[in-house]
Write a protein that holds these residues in place. Structure first.
Motif, PDB file in Angstrom:
ATOM      1  N   LEU A  74       0.696  -1.338  -0.071  1.00 59.43           N
ATOM      2  CA  LEU A  74      -0.016   0.076  -0.014  1.00 59.43           C
ATOM      3  C   LEU A  74       0.905   1.298   0.061  1.00 59.43           C
ATOM      4  O   LEU A  74       0.746   2.188  -0.859  1.00 59.43           O
ATOM      5  CB  LEU A  74      -0.958  -0.047   0.994  1.00 59.43           C
ATOM      6  N   LEU A  75       1.876   1.251   0.929  1.00 57.46           N
ATOM      7  CA  LEU A  75       2.724   2.382   1.124  1.00 57.46           C
ATOM      8  C   LEU A  75       3.406   2.586  -0.204  1.00 57.46           C
ATOM      9  O   LEU A  75       3.780   3.851  -0.730  1.00 57.46           O
ATOM     10  CB  LEU A  75       3.777   2.329   2.243  1.00 57.46           C
ATOM     11  N   GLY A  76       4.203   1.637  -0.805  1.00 54.27           N
ATOM     12  CA  GLY A  76       4.962   1.612  -1.871  1.00 54.27           C
ATOM     13  C   GLY A  76       4.291   1.983  -3.105  1.00 54.27           C
ATOM     14  O   GLY A  76       4.645   2.974  -3.657  1.00 54.27           O
ATOM     15  N   LEU A  77       3.109   1.591  -3.215  1.00 48.75           N
ATOM     16  CA  LEU A  77       1.895   2.035  -4.263  1.00 48.75           C
ATOM     17  C   LEU A  77       2.031   3.774  -4.179  1.00 48.75           C
ATOM     18  O   LEU A  77       1.745   4.539  -5.235  1.00 48.75           O
ATOM     19  CB  LEU A  77       0.595   1.322  -4.137  1.00 48.75           C
ATOM     20  N   ALA A 135       4.379  -2.953  16.182  1.00 53.37           N
ATOM     21  CA  ALA A 135       5.560  -2.266  15.648  1.00 53.37           C
ATOM     22  C   ALA A 135       6.407  -3.076  14.687  1.00 53.37           C
ATOM     23  O   ALA A 135       7.017  -2.503  13.779  1.00 53.37           O
ATOM     24  CB  ALA A 135       6.683  -2.140  16.795  1.00 53.37           C
ATOM     25  N   ALA A 136       6.493  -4.097  14.902  1.00 53.29           N
ATOM     26  CA  ALA A 136       7.202  -5.123  13.624  1.00 53.29           C
ATOM     27  C   ALA A 136       6.479  -5.095  12.249  1.00 53.29           C
ATOM     28  O   ALA A 136       7.054  -4.973  11.402  1.00 53.29           O
ATOM     29  CB  ALA A 136       7.078  -6.761  14.286  1.00 53.29           C
ATOM     30  N   ILE A 137       5.187  -5.130  12.222  1.00 49.40           N
ATOM     31  CA  ILE A 137       4.250  -5.100  11.064  1.00 49.40           C
ATOM     32  C   ILE A 137       4.483  -3.710  10.441  1.00 49.40           C
ATOM     33  O   ILE A 137       4.849  -3.316   9.350  1.00 49.40           O
ATOM     34  CB  ILE A 137       2.966  -5.462  11.104  1.00 49.40           C
ATOM     35  N   LEU A 138       4.500  -2.664  11.437  1.00 55.50           N
ATOM     36  CA  LEU A 138       4.762  -1.127  10.940  1.00 55.50           C
ATOM     37  C   LEU A 138       6.031  -1.108  10.414  1.00 55.50           C
ATOM     38  O   LEU A 138       6.428  -0.427   9.260  1.00 55.50           O
ATOM     39  CB  LEU A 138       4.372  -0.258  11.911  1.00 55.50           C
ATOM     40  N   GLY A 139       7.072  -1.524  11.084  1.00 54.21           N
ATOM     41  CA  GLY A 139       8.532  -1.266  10.799  1.00 54.21           C
ATOM     42  C   GLY A 139       8.680  -2.017   9.561  1.00 54.21           C
ATOM     43  O   GLY A 139       9.537  -1.303   8.488  1.00 54.21           O
ATOM     44  N   LEU A 140       8.525  -3.106   9.646  1.00 53.08           N
ATOM     45  CA  LEU A 140       8.910  -4.014   8.187  1.00 53.08           C
ATOM     46  C   LEU A 140       8.020  -3.432   6.949  1.00 53.08           C
ATOM     47  O   LEU A 140       8.544  -3.273   5.637  1.00 53.08           O
ATOM     48  CB  LEU A 140       8.548  -5.537   8.549  1.00 53.08           C
ATOM     49  N   GLY A 141       6.907  -3.003   7.392  1.00 51.26           N
ATOM     50  CA  GLY A 141       6.010  -2.314   6.176  1.00 51.26           C
ATOM     51  C   GLY A 141       6.735  -1.260   5.795  1.00 51.26           C
ATOM     52  O   GLY A 141       6.728  -0.984   4.550  1.00 51.26           O
ATOM     53  N   ILE A 142       7.106  -0.536   6.503  1.00 53.28           N
ATOM     54  CA  ILE A 142       7.491   1.040   6.047  1.00 53.28           C
ATOM     55  C   ILE A 142       9.083   0.895   5.534  1.00 53.28           C
ATOM     56  O   ILE A 142       9.255   1.181   4.410  1.00 53.28           O
ATOM     57  CB  ILE A 142       7.934   1.918   7.303  1.00 53.28           C
ATOM     58  N   ALA A 143      10.027  -0.304   5.908  1.00 51.55           N
ATOM     59  CA  ALA A 143      11.220  -0.439   5.497  1.00 51.55           C
ATOM     60  C   ALA A 143      11.066  -1.103   4.359  1.00 51.55           C
ATOM     61  O   ALA A 143      11.878  -0.324   3.261  1.00 51.55           O
ATOM     62  CB  ALA A 143      11.868  -1.409   6.470  1.00 51.55           C
ATOM     63  N   TYR A 184      11.476  -0.313  -1.131  1.00 50.35           N
ATOM     64  CA  TYR A 184      11.807  -1.199  -2.338  1.00 50.35           C
ATOM     65  C   TYR A 184      10.686  -1.415  -3.097  1.00 50.35           C
ATOM     66  O   TYR A 184      10.635  -1.466  -4.549  1.00 50.35           O
ATOM     67  CB  TYR A 184      12.301  -2.455  -1.629  1.00 50.35           C
ATOM     68  N   GLN A 185       9.445  -1.560  -2.425  1.00 52.10           N
ATOM     69  CA  GLN A 185       8.061  -1.811  -3.389  1.00 52.10           C
ATOM     70  C   GLN A 185       8.123  -0.704  -4.237  1.00 52.10           C
ATOM     71  O   GLN A 185       7.529  -0.716  -5.643  1.00 52.10           O
ATOM     72  CB  GLN A 185       6.955  -1.948  -2.462  1.00 52.10           C
ATOM     73  N   ALA A 186       8.112   0.606  -3.757  1.00 48.22           N
ATOM     74  CA  ALA A 186       7.929   1.929  -4.504  1.00 48.22           C
ATOM     75  C   ALA A 186       8.793   2.002  -5.576  1.00 48.22           C
ATOM     76  O   ALA A 186       8.294   2.174  -6.825  1.00 48.22           O
ATOM     77  CB  ALA A 186       8.161   3.007  -3.579  1.00 48.22           C
ATOM     78  N   GLU A 187      10.217   1.543  -5.716  1.00 50.63           N
ATOM     79  CA  GLU A 187      11.062   1.720  -6.693  1.00 50.63           C
ATOM     80  C   GLU A 187      10.856   0.564  -7.645  1.00 50.63           C
ATOM     81  O   GLU A 187      10.783   0.861  -9.045  1.00 50.63           O
ATOM     82  CB  GLU A 187      12.567   1.511  -6.043  1.00 50.63           C
TER      83      GLU A 187
END
Lengths: 243, 217
Positions: B35-38, B90-98, B102-105
């Motif tokens: 979602l964030l990458g998109l 925190a784990a889901i948020l952290g890994l999701g943001i991190a 890469y997803q965005a690129e």
């Protein structure tokens, strides 16, 4: 219907259009001819708002063409475009390509849009190809689907940008046949083409463009059979008698 | 070998609890990163300079911070700022943001690979930016994006083990806890490795399938 007044357009340092003034009346077929790089396609792209122009004014039915204004969507639904390389959507079938605009831009009811889409495919001789994917079709068939897609928007005019240049010679006739029928039915058309036979037989007027200016214009037969300007004469000689 | 099978039978049910959390962390962060990458990718290709620059900056910042530091920040620092997250959140948020960077690129590369003529054809029938994206560009970009997306899924599955550093009792942490209390390091970590491998293999096959399908077009 389409008015161009002193239109200038540059790509970087290169001025491609150097003051184009022309008009296209309703129901008229105008062919634009000229050497490669003379600015022919740029004129069409400016009319459709795919390119901006730097100076002058273009209007369609009195509405100024400005690619950054919301009105551009309205202009594009009135003036469709057919591209040299067809530009069909490869992930959709022929019929889906045709009804994409009516369904999602004009929000027409699905059943009615599909019915009209099938009728348009039949009109361009491809009724049996409705469910085919574009890569399964020949170039000529793809271009006819692209014409049906343009017609589906029920435009007041269609711009053709070298519609047969990417086709094998034996497929050119089918596309020109469809275009000739459209012209006979009274569609307003602006056609950038190297098909001099089509221009002579179908066009009402021909514009010869070279170096970003209109060098000569007039009734098709007169420009093509008795060109007045030396550059037009030279161009036609090279195109009609290349050897 | 006999000892291994005996240990496996004994530890398997406990490790399965870890597997469940590993799957939750992986799927949760995969959805968030997608979602964030998109969103970042859309901002990048929007043609609006401010949005494009903001997205590029965000992506660079995210890429420049190690995942583990991001996790520590969310789990240990955020409470000081008044936001308390559970370890799992925190784990889901952290890994999701991190991984969103890469997803965005990846998404941007897929979008920019679409022929310009497709966008012009969409515009010429009156489609606006968003409709062009939704109906013409994204459906075609998906095909290009899927193989690298599958690779990201595999990397995320494995990187979900980093959640162990902030006390999420996923597979790696469960293994570590059992090993430290039984000293059967070989049996436990062999079993943990096999369980990660078992989860990765279907994803590896999926990537191969995506690659074959993309190659056909």
């Amino acid at each position: 219907m389409i008015e161009l007044s002193d239109v200038h357009k540059s790509f970087g340092e290169v001025e491609v259009l150097k003051g184009i003034t022309a008009s296209v009346e309703k129901g008229e077929v105008v062919c634009i001819i000229g050497p490669s790089g003379s600015g022919k396609s740029t004129i069409l792209r400016c009319i459709n708002g795919l390119e901006s122009y730097d100076r002058g004014e273009i209007s369609v039915e009195g509405l100024k063409v400005d690619r950054d204004a919301p009105s551009i969507v309205n202009i594009r639904t009135q003036v469709s475009m057919v591209f040299q390389r067809f530009n069909l959507f490869p992930h959709r079938t022929a019929l889906e390509n045709v009804v994409e605009g009516p369904l999602f831009v004009k929000k027409e009811p699905r059943a009615a849009a599909l019915e009209r889409g099938r009728a348009l495919l039949a009109q361009v001789g491809l009724a049996e190809k409705a469910d085919a994917d574009p890569p399964q079709l020949s170039g000529g068939q793809q271009q006819r689907v692209a014409i049906a897609r343009a017609l589906a928007m029920q435009p007041k005019a269609i711009l053709f940008d070298e519609p047969t240049s990417a086709l094998d010679p034996e497929l050119v006739g089918d596309v020109l046949g469809v275009m000739r029928k459209l012209a006979d039915d009274g569609m307003t058309m602006v056609v950038v083409t190297h098909e001099m036979g089509f221009a002579r037989d179908v066009a009402d007027r021909v514009l010869f463009i070279d170096g970003g200016v209109i060098v000569e214009q007039g009734p098709a037969k007169s420009v093509l059979n008795q060109p007045q300007h030396a550059r037009t004469q030279d161009f036609l000689r090279r195109v009609l008698h290349p050897l | 070998m006999k000892g291994f099978w005996h240990d496996a039978a004994e530890f398997f049910p406990i490790l399965m609890n870890g597997v469940a959390l590993t799957i939750v962390v992986t799927i949760g962060s995969l959805l968030l990163s997608t979602l964030l990458g998109l969103v970042w990718a859309m901002m990048r290709v929007s043609g609006i300079k401010a949005l494009s620059m903001l997205s590029a900056s965000l992506i660079n910042v995210i890429r420049g911070i190690p995942i583990i530091v991001l996790l520590f920040y969310l789990y240990f620092v955020m409470p000081d700022l008044g936001v308390t997250l559970s370890a799992l959140q925190a784990a889901i948020l952290g890994l999701g943001i991190a991984y969103s960077a890469y997803q965005a690129e990846n998404f941007r590369a897929g979008i920019e690979a679409i022929d310009k003529g497709q966008i012009e054809a969409a515009q010429s029938i009156g489609m606006g930016w968003w409709l062009t994206m939704r109906r013409v560009v994204l459906p075609q970009a998906v095909r290009i994006v899927l193989p690298p997306y599958g690779n990201v899924m595999i990397m995320m599955l494995k990187d979900s083990s980093q959640a162990s550093t902030i006390t999420v009792a996923e597979l790696a942490l469960q293994g570590k806890l059992i090993a430290s209390s039984t000293f059967k390091n070989t049996s436990v970590f062999t079993l943990v490795a096999l369980m990660y491998l078992t989860m990765s293999i279907p994803l590896i096959l999926l990537v191969r399938h995506f690659e074959k399908r993309a190659g056909k077009k």
